[in-house]
Design an enzyme around this catalytic site. Structure first.
Site, mmCIF file in Angstrom:
data_model
loop_
_atom_site.group_PDB
_atom_site.id
_atom_site.type_symbol
_atom_site.label_atom_id
_atom_site.label_comp_id
_atom_site.label_asym_id
_atom_site.label_seq_id
_atom_site.Cartn_x
_atom_site.Cartn_y
_atom_site.Cartn_z
ATOM 1 N N LYS A 15 -9.715 -8.680 4.047
ATOM 2 C CA LYS A 15 -11.003 -9.221 4.532
ATOM 3 C C LYS A 15 -11.533 -10.310 3.593
ATOM 4 C CE LYS A 15 -12.299 -6.078 7.858
ATOM 5 N NZ LYS A 15 -11.036 -5.943 8.558
ATOM 6 N N LYS A 63 -0.795 -7.609 -8.927
ATOM 7 C CA LYS A 63 -1.863 -7.751 -9.946
ATOM 8 C C LYS A 63 -1.342 -7.717 -11.380
ATOM 9 C CE LYS A 63 -5.461 -6.128 -7.007
ATOM 10 N NZ LYS A 63 -6.656 -5.398 -6.770
ATOM 11 N N ASN A 84 -6.951 -10.049 -10.794
ATOM 12 C CA ASN A 84 -7.115 -10.184 -9.344
ATOM 13 C C ASN A 84 -7.724 -11.533 -8.976
ATOM 14 O OD1 ASN A 84 -9.769 -9.708 -10.182
ATOM 15 N ND2 ASN A 84 -10.289 -8.863 -8.183
ATOM 16 N N ALA A 122 -1.403 4.605 -10.765
ATOM 17 C CA ALA A 122 -1.367 3.979 -12.091
ATOM 18 C C ALA A 122 -1.036 2.498 -12.001
ATOM 19 C CB ALA A 122 -0.337 4.713 -12.949
ATOM 20 N N GLY A 123 -1.397 1.877 -10.880
ATOM 21 C CA GLY A 123 -1.136 0.444 -10.714
ATOM 22 C C GLY A 123 -2.275 -0.394 -11.274
ATOM 23 N N TYR A 211 -9.766 0.062 2.471
ATOM 24 C CA TYR A 211 -10.929 -0.108 3.330
ATOM 25 C C TYR A 211 -10.465 -0.508 4.724
ATOM 26 C CZ TYR A 211 -9.988 -4.993 2.252
ATOM 27 O OH TYR A 211 -9.369 -6.206 2.104
HETATM 28 P P1 NDP Z 1 -0.177 -1.325 -7.197
HETATM 29 O O1 NDP Z 1 0.929 -1.789 -6.326
HETATM 30 O O2 NDP Z 1 -0.417 -1.998 -8.495
HETATM 31 O O3 NDP Z 1 0.038 0.265 -7.517
HETATM 32 C C1 NDP Z 1 0.310 1.152 -6.486
HETATM 33 C C2 NDP Z 1 0.162 2.590 -6.983
HETATM 34 O O4 NDP Z 1 0.240 3.437 -5.829
HETATM 35 C C3 NDP Z 1 1.249 3.060 -7.941
HETATM 36 O O5 NDP Z 1 0.688 3.930 -8.888
HETATM 37 C C4 NDP Z 1 2.235 3.820 -7.018
HETATM 38 O O6 NDP Z 1 2.933 4.860 -7.653
HETATM 39 C C5 NDP Z 1 1.241 4.446 -6.056
HETATM 40 N N1 NDP Z 1 1.758 4.817 -4.728
HETATM 41 C C6 NDP Z 1 2.227 3.990 -3.761
HETATM 42 N N2 NDP Z 1 2.513 4.679 -2.641
HETATM 43 C C7 NDP Z 1 2.214 5.986 -2.917
HETATM 44 C C8 NDP Z 1 2.291 7.190 -2.169
HETATM 45 N N3 NDP Z 1 2.719 7.202 -0.897
HETATM 46 N N4 NDP Z 1 1.888 8.345 -2.757
HETATM 47 C C9 NDP Z 1 1.433 8.346 -4.024
HETATM 48 N N5 NDP Z 1 1.358 7.235 -4.793
HETATM 49 C C10 NDP Z 1 1.739 6.069 -4.250
HETATM 50 O O7 NDP Z 1 -1.486 -1.340 -6.270
HETATM 51 P P2 NDP Z 1 -3.006 -1.648 -6.664
HETATM 52 O O8 NDP Z 1 -3.381 -0.803 -7.825
HETATM 53 O O9 NDP Z 1 -3.210 -3.102 -6.736
HETATM 54 O O10 NDP Z 1 -3.778 -1.142 -5.335
HETATM 55 C C11 NDP Z 1 -3.797 0.210 -4.939
HETATM 56 C C12 NDP Z 1 -4.699 0.377 -3.706
HETATM 57 O O11 NDP Z 1 -6.027 -0.023 -3.995
HETATM 58 C C13 NDP Z 1 -4.287 -0.447 -2.485
HETATM 59 O O12 NDP Z 1 -4.505 0.339 -1.333
HETATM 60 C C14 NDP Z 1 -5.242 -1.621 -2.509
HETATM 61 O O13 NDP Z 1 -5.424 -2.172 -1.218
HETATM 62 C C15 NDP Z 1 -6.492 -0.951 -3.006
HETATM 63 N N6 NDP Z 1 -7.427 -1.860 -3.670
HETATM 64 C C16 NDP Z 1 -8.658 -2.066 -3.129
HETATM 65 C C17 NDP Z 1 -9.574 -2.867 -3.740
HETATM 66 C C18 NDP Z 1 -10.916 -3.052 -3.139
HETATM 67 O O14 NDP Z 1 -11.612 -4.008 -3.504
HETATM 68 N N7 NDP Z 1 -11.347 -2.184 -2.261
HETATM 69 C C19 NDP Z 1 -9.267 -3.569 -4.989
HETATM 70 C C20 NDP Z 1 -7.966 -3.242 -5.511
HETATM 71 C C21 NDP Z 1 -7.065 -2.439 -4.857
HETATM 72 P P3 NDP Z 1 4.370 4.607 -8.408
HETATM 73 O O15 NDP Z 1 4.055 3.938 -9.713
HETATM 74 O O16 NDP Z 1 4.901 5.988 -8.576
HETATM 75 O O17 NDP Z 1 5.178 3.741 -7.480
#
Ligand code: NDP
Length: 274
Positions: A15, A63, A84, A122-123, A211
């Site tokens: 969005k 990121k 970001n 942990a991303g 969201y």
């Molecule tokens: P990253 O790609 O950096 O990290 C993804 C994380 O999700 C990792 O820890 C990964 O684990 C884990 N993961 C992925 N799939 C699964 C699953 N099915 N079950 C459990 N763990 C899972 O992503 P971001 O940190 O950038 O973003 C994460 C979420 O936050 C997204 O949905 C994003 O859209 C949302 N977001 C929203 C924002 C907002 O403004 N509302 C701002 C930033 C993010 P592993 O290391 O084991 O692969």
């Protein structure tokens, strides 16, 4: 006309173009904001300069990787290790993190309600949230599906463990539980439902960063009668900060005021909320 973009993959759900374009139009700024589906992080710089972008937002899954594409990292992003927002000044790219302050502002009204937070994931976004909560004296525990990303948190003094190793966090009481994984994008729970139910037992607030659609994580929290929040407000507040960075650093119009950006962004937010 200046052009900005949000880079990610997938990107269609974002969005951000709506929010930023709404601000540009409201404040009469000659700029446009688009989506860009990035296939490979290594191509970022080339694409950025080839298309003549002035700035960008970065989302899943870039990121952390695109930190390397910046010439300089600013502010809290240096601690977090994830960006970001990117601003171009001449031929240099400056990386910022507005997710941290965006998250904190989105939960500000609940701030007295919690002392102990569980972050699942942990991303990049988990890093931003962990640091900003720590700065506000909230104890943070991070759990993740796989071990590699946990090293960063351990090195920075956070309590952490594997999601599957329930014994590590079984006896903790968490008053805020945050799903910072991308599980909800795929309509999955980030954690086994029995373990999640146990974690929710004493929680006051559950947050999913995603969201725009219902998710199983918040549905489960609602069943446990816990307050819930999706990522829309965080999106709004991080976008306000990003827009201010874009316009403050690059606008010829020195009358750009944070308050005006905030007002325009809130109007846009009301539209996407409905
Ligand atoms: P990253 O790609 O950096 O990290 C993804 C994380 O999700 C990792 O820890 C990964 O684990 C884990 N993961 C992925 N799939 C699964 C699953 N099915 N079950 C459990 N763990 C899972 O992503 P971001 O940190 O950038 O973003 C994460 C979420 O936050 C997204 O949905 C994003 O859209 C949302 N977001 C929203 C924002 C907002 O403004 N509302 C701002 C930033 C993010 P592993 O290391 O084991 O692969």
């Amino acid at each position: 006309m200046r052009i900005y973009a949000v880079f990610g993959n997938p990107i269609n759900h974002s969005k951000s173009p709506f929010l930023h374009n709404f601000v540009f139009e409201n404040l009469n700024i000659d700029a446009k904001y688009v989506r860009f589906c990035l296939k490979n992080a290594n191509d970022f710089r080339d694409i950025f300069f080839r298309y003549g972008f002035s700035g960008a937002n970065i989302t899943v899954p870039f990121k952390e990787t695109l930190l390397e594409s910046c010439d300089e990292i600013k502010g809290i992003a240096t601690k977090i290790g994830a960006i970001n927002t990117i601003i171009r000044v001449d031929s240099k790219l400056f990386g910022y993190n507005t997710d941290a302050i965006g998250f904190y502002n989105s939960v500000f009204s609940y701030k007295n309600a919690f002392k102990n937070a569980l972050i699942i994931g942990a991303g990049g976004s988990a890093k931003a949230i962990a640091f900003i909560l720590k700065e506000h004296n909230i104890k943070v525990t991070i759990i993740n599906k796989t071990p590699k990303r946990l090293d960063f948190f351990r090195d920075n003094g956070f309590a952490c463990g594997l999601s599957s190793d329930f014994s590590v966090y079984k006896h903790e009481i968490f008053d805020i539980i945050i799903n910072a994984t991308s599980s909800s994008i795929n309509d999955e729970l980030p954690l086994d439902s029995a373990i999640l139910s146990h974690c929710f037992a004493n929680a006051k607030l559950a947050i999913d960063l995603m969201y725009g659609k219902k998710c199983k994580f918040l549905e489960l929290a609602k069943k446990r009668r816990i307050h819930t929040l999706d990522g829309t407000k965080m999106l709004l507040y991080q976008a306000i900060e990003a827009s201010y960075l874009f316009l403050k650093s690059q606008s010829k119009n020195s009358n750009i005021k944070y308050k005006n950006i905030e007002n325009a962004m809130f109007k846009a937010y009301k539209i996407i909320k409905h």
